[in-house]
Design an enzyme around this catalytic site. Sequence first.
Site, PDB file in Angstrom:
ATOM      1  CB  VAL A   1     -12.058 -26.411 -96.400  1.00  0.00           C
ATOM      2  CG1 VAL A   1     -11.009 -26.310 -97.719  1.00  0.00           C
ATOM      3  CG2 VAL A   1     -12.395 -24.707 -96.058  1.00  0.00           C
ATOM      4  N   GLY A   2     -15.110 -27.783 -95.413  1.00  0.00           N
ATOM      5  CA  GLY A   2     -15.987 -28.013 -94.144  1.00  0.00           C
ATOM      6  C   GLY A   2     -16.908 -26.925 -93.992  1.00  0.00           C
ATOM      7  NE  ARG A   3     -22.728 -26.792 -94.514  1.00  0.00           N
ATOM      8  CZ  ARG A   3     -23.173 -25.704 -95.084  1.00  0.00           C
ATOM      9  NH1 ARG A   3     -22.471 -25.399 -96.379  1.00  0.00           N
ATOM     10  NH2 ARG A   3     -24.146 -25.046 -95.012  1.00  0.00           N
TER      11      ARG A   3
ATOM     12  CG  ASP B   1     -25.481 -29.722 -90.612  1.00  0.00           C
ATOM     13  OD1 ASP B   1     -25.885 -31.063 -90.578  1.00  0.00           O
ATOM     14  OD2 ASP B   1     -25.056 -29.295 -91.704  1.00  0.00           O
TER      15      ASP B   1
ATOM     16  N   GLY C   1     -13.150 -33.456-100.093  1.00  0.00           N
ATOM     17  CA  GLY C   1     -14.043 -34.181 -99.180  1.00  0.00           C
ATOM     18  C   GLY C   1     -15.372 -34.355-100.269  1.00  0.00           C
TER      19      GLY C   1
ATOM     20  CG  HIS D   1     -30.222 -63.327-111.447  1.00  0.00           C
ATOM     21  ND1 HIS D   1     -28.940 -63.171-111.176  1.00  0.00           N
ATOM     22  CD2 HIS D   1     -30.431 -63.854-112.703  1.00  0.00           C
ATOM     23  CE1 HIS D   1     -28.354 -63.167-112.305  1.00  0.00           C
ATOM     24  NE2 HIS D   1     -29.070 -63.779-113.263  1.00  0.00           N
TER      25      HIS D   1
ATOM     26  CB  ALA E   1     -30.119 -34.245 -95.041  1.00  0.00           C
TER      27      ALA E   1
ATOM     28  CE  LYS F   1     -25.589 -35.652-103.608  1.00  0.00           C
ATOM     29  NZ  LYS F   1     -25.172 -34.733-102.593  1.00  0.00           N
TER      30      LYS F   1
ATOM     31  CB  ILE G   1     -18.510 -30.154-100.816  1.00  0.00           C
ATOM     32  CG1 ILE G   1     -19.646 -30.146 -99.834  1.00  0.00           C
ATOM     33  CG2 ILE G   1     -18.640 -28.855-102.131  1.00  0.00           C
ATOM     34  CD1 ILE G   1     -19.956 -28.876 -99.114  1.00  0.00           C
TER      35      ILE G   1
HETATM   36  P1  FAD Z   1     -29.774 -26.418 -92.390  1.00  0.00           P
HETATM   37  O1  FAD Z   1     -29.959 -27.421 -93.621  1.00  0.00           O
HETATM   38  O2  FAD Z   1     -28.268 -25.571 -92.622  1.00  0.00           O
HETATM   39  O3  FAD Z   1     -31.012 -25.424 -92.178  1.00  0.00           O
HETATM   40  C1  FAD Z   1     -30.758 -24.505 -91.064  1.00  0.00           C
HETATM   41  C2  FAD Z   1     -31.860 -23.245 -91.519  1.00  0.00           C
HETATM   42  O4  FAD Z   1     -31.777 -22.734 -90.380  1.00  0.00           O
HETATM   43  C3  FAD Z   1     -31.557 -22.756 -92.640  1.00  0.00           C
HETATM   44  O5  FAD Z   1     -32.732 -22.256 -93.373  1.00  0.00           O
HETATM   45  C4  FAD Z   1     -31.244 -21.125 -91.926  1.00  0.00           C
HETATM   46  O6  FAD Z   1     -31.710 -19.934 -92.685  1.00  0.00           O
HETATM   47  C5  FAD Z   1     -31.928 -21.246 -90.911  1.00  0.00           C
HETATM   48  N1  FAD Z   1     -31.373 -20.550 -89.514  1.00  0.00           N
HETATM   49  C6  FAD Z   1     -30.242 -20.141 -89.088  1.00  0.00           C
HETATM   50  N2  FAD Z   1     -30.097 -19.467 -88.043  1.00  0.00           N
HETATM   51  C7  FAD Z   1     -31.316 -18.814 -87.848  1.00  0.00           C
HETATM   52  C8  FAD Z   1     -31.956 -18.112 -87.124  1.00  0.00           C
HETATM   53  N3  FAD Z   1     -31.141 -17.338 -86.127  1.00  0.00           N
HETATM   54  N4  FAD Z   1     -33.149 -17.720 -87.087  1.00  0.00           N
HETATM   55  C9  FAD Z   1     -34.041 -18.091 -88.217  1.00  0.00           C
HETATM   56  N5  FAD Z   1     -33.550 -19.181 -89.068  1.00  0.00           N
HETATM   57  C10 FAD Z   1     -32.149 -19.559 -88.936  1.00  0.00           C
HETATM   58  N6  FAD Z   1     -26.054 -34.028 -96.600  1.00  0.00           N
HETATM   59  C11 FAD Z   1     -26.682 -35.306 -96.957  1.00  0.00           C
HETATM   60  O7  FAD Z   1     -27.171 -36.217 -95.951  1.00  0.00           O
HETATM   61  N7  FAD Z   1     -26.682 -35.679 -98.286  1.00  0.00           N
HETATM   62  C12 FAD Z   1     -26.110 -35.198 -99.188  1.00  0.00           C
HETATM   63  O8  FAD Z   1     -26.204 -35.485-100.321  1.00  0.00           O
HETATM   64  C13 FAD Z   1     -25.611 -33.942 -98.758  1.00  0.00           C
HETATM   65  N8  FAD Z   1     -25.168 -33.202 -99.704  1.00  0.00           N
HETATM   66  C14 FAD Z   1     -24.585 -31.791 -99.538  1.00  0.00           C
HETATM   67  C15 FAD Z   1     -24.103 -30.978-100.564  1.00  0.00           C
HETATM   68  C16 FAD Z   1     -23.743 -29.501-100.301  1.00  0.00           C
HETATM   69  C17 FAD Z   1     -23.255 -28.922-101.488  1.00  0.00           C
HETATM   70  C18 FAD Z   1     -23.947 -29.103 -99.141  1.00  0.00           C
HETATM   71  C19 FAD Z   1     -23.333 -27.541 -98.835  1.00  0.00           C
HETATM   72  C20 FAD Z   1     -24.278 -30.012 -98.056  1.00  0.00           C
HETATM   73  C21 FAD Z   1     -24.812 -31.217 -98.111  1.00  0.00           C
HETATM   74  N9  FAD Z   1     -25.072 -32.030 -97.403  1.00  0.00           N
HETATM   75  C22 FAD Z   1     -25.727 -33.491 -97.601  1.00  0.00           C
HETATM   76  C23 FAD Z   1     -25.577 -31.559 -96.021  1.00  0.00           C
HETATM   77  C24 FAD Z   1     -26.935 -31.175 -95.580  1.00  0.00           C
HETATM   78  O9  FAD Z   1     -27.075 -30.287 -96.462  1.00  0.00           O
HETATM   79  C25 FAD Z   1     -26.814 -30.728 -93.846  1.00  0.00           C
HETATM   80  O10 FAD Z   1     -26.372 -31.711 -93.237  1.00  0.00           O
HETATM   81  C26 FAD Z   1     -28.105 -30.393 -93.718  1.00  0.00           C
HETATM   82  O11 FAD Z   1     -28.815 -29.508 -94.469  1.00  0.00           O
HETATM   83  C27 FAD Z   1     -28.238 -29.954 -92.142  1.00  0.00           C
HETATM   84  O12 FAD Z   1     -29.564 -29.569 -92.220  1.00  0.00           O
HETATM   85  P2  FAD Z   1     -29.932 -28.601 -90.709  1.00  0.00           P
HETATM   86  O13 FAD Z   1     -31.443 -28.508 -90.668  1.00  0.00           O
HETATM   87  O14 FAD Z   1     -29.133 -29.049 -89.415  1.00  0.00           O
HETATM   88  O15 FAD Z   1     -29.455 -27.140 -91.242  1.00  0.00           O
HETATM   89  P1  NAD Z   2     -15.368 -32.560 -95.692  1.00  0.00           P
HETATM   90  O1  NAD Z   2     -15.218 -32.575 -94.265  1.00  0.00           O
HETATM   91  O2  NAD Z   2     -16.233 -33.528 -96.287  1.00  0.00           O
HETATM   92  O3  NAD Z   2     -14.181 -32.158 -96.618  1.00  0.00           O
HETATM   93  C1  NAD Z   2     -13.430 -31.045 -96.429  1.00  0.00           C
HETATM   94  C2  NAD Z   2     -12.023 -31.601 -96.980  1.00  0.00           C
HETATM   95  O4  NAD Z   2     -11.442 -30.276 -97.036  1.00  0.00           O
HETATM   96  C3  NAD Z   2     -11.414 -32.239 -96.046  1.00  0.00           C
HETATM   97  O5  NAD Z   2     -10.825 -33.632 -96.696  1.00  0.00           O
HETATM   98  C4  NAD Z   2     -10.374 -31.606 -95.438  1.00  0.00           C
HETATM   99  O6  NAD Z   2      -9.002 -32.367 -95.080  1.00  0.00           O
HETATM  100  C5  NAD Z   2      -9.937 -30.805 -96.399  1.00  0.00           C
HETATM  101  N1  NAD Z   2      -9.538 -29.225 -96.053  1.00  0.00           N
HETATM  102  C6  NAD Z   2      -9.573 -28.566 -94.980  1.00  0.00           C
HETATM  103  N2  NAD Z   2      -8.935 -27.443 -94.819  1.00  0.00           N
HETATM  104  C7  NAD Z   2      -8.039 -27.451 -96.205  1.00  0.00           C
HETATM  105  C8  NAD Z   2      -7.296 -26.527 -96.474  1.00  0.00           C
HETATM  106  N3  NAD Z   2      -6.905 -25.488 -95.688  1.00  0.00           N
HETATM  107  N4  NAD Z   2      -6.654 -26.732 -97.553  1.00  0.00           N
HETATM  108  C9  NAD Z   2      -6.892 -27.878 -98.261  1.00  0.00           C
HETATM  109  N5  NAD Z   2      -7.819 -28.852 -97.836  1.00  0.00           N
HETATM  110  C10 NAD Z   2      -8.383 -28.550 -96.721  1.00  0.00           C
HETATM  111  O7  NAD Z   2     -16.371 -30.919 -96.022  1.00  0.00           O
HETATM  112  P2  NAD Z   2     -17.069 -30.513 -97.368  1.00  0.00           P
HETATM  113  O8  NAD Z   2     -16.854 -31.357 -98.271  1.00  0.00           O
HETATM  114  O9  NAD Z   2     -16.935 -29.091 -97.068  1.00  0.00           O
HETATM  115  O10 NAD Z   2     -18.497 -30.881 -96.808  1.00  0.00           O
HETATM  116  C11 NAD Z   2     -19.175 -30.345 -95.677  1.00  0.00           C
HETATM  117  C12 NAD Z   2     -20.142 -31.182 -94.957  1.00  0.00           C
HETATM  118  O11 NAD Z   2     -21.324 -31.545 -95.982  1.00  0.00           O
HETATM  119  C13 NAD Z   2     -19.827 -32.445 -94.589  1.00  0.00           C
HETATM  120  O12 NAD Z   2     -19.660 -32.589 -93.193  1.00  0.00           O
HETATM  121  C14 NAD Z   2     -20.409 -33.335 -95.505  1.00  0.00           C
HETATM  122  O13 NAD Z   2     -20.912 -34.516 -94.717  1.00  0.00           O
HETATM  123  C15 NAD Z   2     -21.698 -32.682 -95.810  1.00  0.00           C
HETATM  124  N6  NAD Z   2     -21.949 -33.192 -97.139  1.00  0.00           N
HETATM  125  C16 NAD Z   2     -22.339 -34.447 -97.529  1.00  0.00           C
HETATM  126  C17 NAD Z   2     -22.551 -34.920 -98.734  1.00  0.00           C
HETATM  127  C18 NAD Z   2     -23.165 -36.189 -98.829  1.00  0.00           C
HETATM  128  O14 NAD Z   2     -23.794 -36.916 -97.912  1.00  0.00           O
HETATM  129  N7  NAD Z   2     -23.093 -36.942 -99.968  1.00  0.00           N
HETATM  130  C19 NAD Z   2     -22.434 -34.143 -99.878  1.00  0.00           C
HETATM  131  C20 NAD Z   2     -21.661 -32.926 -99.534  1.00  0.00           C
HETATM  132  C21 NAD Z   2     -21.382 -32.476 -98.326  1.00  0.00           C
END
Ligand code: FAD
Ligand code: NAD
Length: 477
Positions: free
Chosen positions: A279-281, A322, A192, A454, A330, A58, A194
């Site tokens: 392509v996802g997490r 997650d 998607g 407004h 988050a 962001k 990201i």
């Molecule tokens: P995480 O944030 O992944 O935190 C897990 C923590 O556990 C990490 O610090 C890790 O190091 C630690 N850990 C893991 N295993 C161990 C272990 N065995 N011992 C000790 N520590 C450990 N979500 C939104 O809602 N809005 C957004 O705008 C948004 N944008 C995103 C943009 C990107 C590029 C990405 C990648 C994700 C985005 N997300 C967004 C998704 C969001 O980041 C996740 O949903 C969120 O961080 C998940 O929170 P969590 O606490 O479950 O896990």
């Molecule tokens: P996503 O699931 O949003 O999108 C992944 C996309 O990749 C999908 O459209 C899927 O069809 C496509 N895909 C999968 N395999 C493929 C392949 N082999 N070739 C081409 N396309 C393929 O996942 P993301 O964008 O990686 O984000 C991961 C997670 O992080 C999401 O669950 C999302 O909720 C979270 N996230 C949230 C925000 C937000 O809230 N603004 C921002 C970024 C990430």
Amino acid sequence: MSSEWDVVVIGAGPAGYVAAIRCAQLGLKTVCVDEWLNLNNESSLGGTCLNVGCIPSKALLESSYMYHQAKVNFAEHGIIAPSVELDIKAMQARRKKVVHELTQGVLALFKTNKVELIHGHAKITAVNMVEVSSRETQEVMHELTTANIIIATGSSSVHLQQLELVEGYILDSSGALELDTVPERLGIVGAGAIGLEVGSIWSRLGSKVVLLEAMHEFLPMTDSKLARLLKRSLTKQSLDIRLDTRMVSAEIKDKQVHVVYESKTGEHKEVFDKLVVAVGRKPNSDRLFGSEGLGIERDERCFIMVDENCQTSVPSIYAIGDVIGPPMLAHKGSEEGIMVAEHIAGNYIEVNYDLIPSVIYTHPEIAWVGKTEDECKAAGLNFKVGSFPLTASGRARTMDDTEGVVKIIADSESDSILGVHILSAQASELIAQAVLMMEMQATAEDIALTMFAHPTLSESLHEAALSVHGRAIHIKN
Ligand code: FAD
Ligand code: NAD
């Protein structure tokens, strides 16, 4: 060193750190174990969200939007800025500063709330035992005996077999947010959340962006009309979104990424300076348990399985965020953290999984909560739809930001709101009102009878509610 605790939280992302703080506020003796190291090899709290996810993305979306506005839209407002230049290093320094301040903020909150913090890798060795080892030496440093464990280990990027990451060329989302030059041609696999956010950042800064998406439909989880409008808008912004594609290979030649992919029309080749894989997490649930796994159940994708209280198959071990599966957001993880803390303290609250807001921070932003029209149809519901285009909003006109629409779906008989879908500037802020309306069980009529200031974008929600009953003032019903 061994010690005894009421709660051990594993992971300090938005799920784990919020759970730890709430546990401590409720008087539980709480320790949080986290293994995150930033690029300087320093411990940094906040997990994916603060370090490489929500916050840095962001920060860059904001900066890149301002740059693009200054370059393209200032003149329309009568602001003459003939030499707008990009200092990408300064932009990235600001992003790092924002991340640093927020991660330090979590550390301060731990101190204020008396949450003990241990840096290291946690492993659950028995139902009441967590072992913490050094990430660097693997040496066991702590043995924590505890009444409860909260697993909040989060998720990591999915990697594709035919697309191994290659430093400097084939990147995951973290790498895509770290670039310190603007790639001329940027390929992104996955359109998607990201893919679209990263694509928007670099496209605004000057990259020619191509998104290669496997699915036939663009953003299938959103309202189909809004998704169509967003795709059209992003295409106008020069994001080249190609659906129905299948990656065949990627190879580094002459400092470029040579990609082969297939679509309905056959095999295609593209050359990019950088390629991002989005392509996802997948859940971080593999290196977490002692050899026998303690019988904690995971599904076929390795997400930890929990009940409605986020309890695993071992009742004193909870899992949140997650690591328990989609939606991977988050705010969902944080609310689960609070629910679990209350549960451990003997209180009872619920997470309302039907009302999780989603936002994708493109421009315009797309945000939604509740059911889409297609989901209402599939569920056999009778419903009415009210919608209001941003072109009719006075505030949107003053902002020169009239793309989008606000849509409210209401039950035909009870008038209760079933879903709200917003495509507009600041949709991320507007959607909070929709969540509140639905959480308070407001009807469309209740919203129609509410006064909105407004001129605001929020008036679009008012007009959409009026439009449910054919009474909108500023559009033809
Ligand atoms: P995480 O944030 O992944 O935190 C897990 C923590 O556990 C990490 O610090 C890790 O190091 C630690 N850990 C893991 N295993 C161990 C272990 N065995 N011992 C000790 N520590 C450990 N979500 C939104 O809602 N809005 C957004 O705008 C948004 N944008 C995103 C943009 C990107 C590029 C990405 C990648 C994700 C985005 N997300 C967004 C998704 C969001 O980041 C996740 O949903 C969120 O961080 C998940 O929170 P969590 O606490 O479950 O896990
Ligand atoms: P996503 O699931 O949003 O999108 C992944 C996309 O990749 C999908 O459209 C899927 O069809 C496509 N895909 C999968 N395999 C493929 C392949 N082999 N070739 C081409 N396309 C393929 O996942 P993301 O964008 O990686 O984000 C991961 C997670 O992080 C999401 O669950 C999302 O909720 C979270 N996230 C949230 C925000 C937000 O809230 N603004 C921002 C970024 C990430």
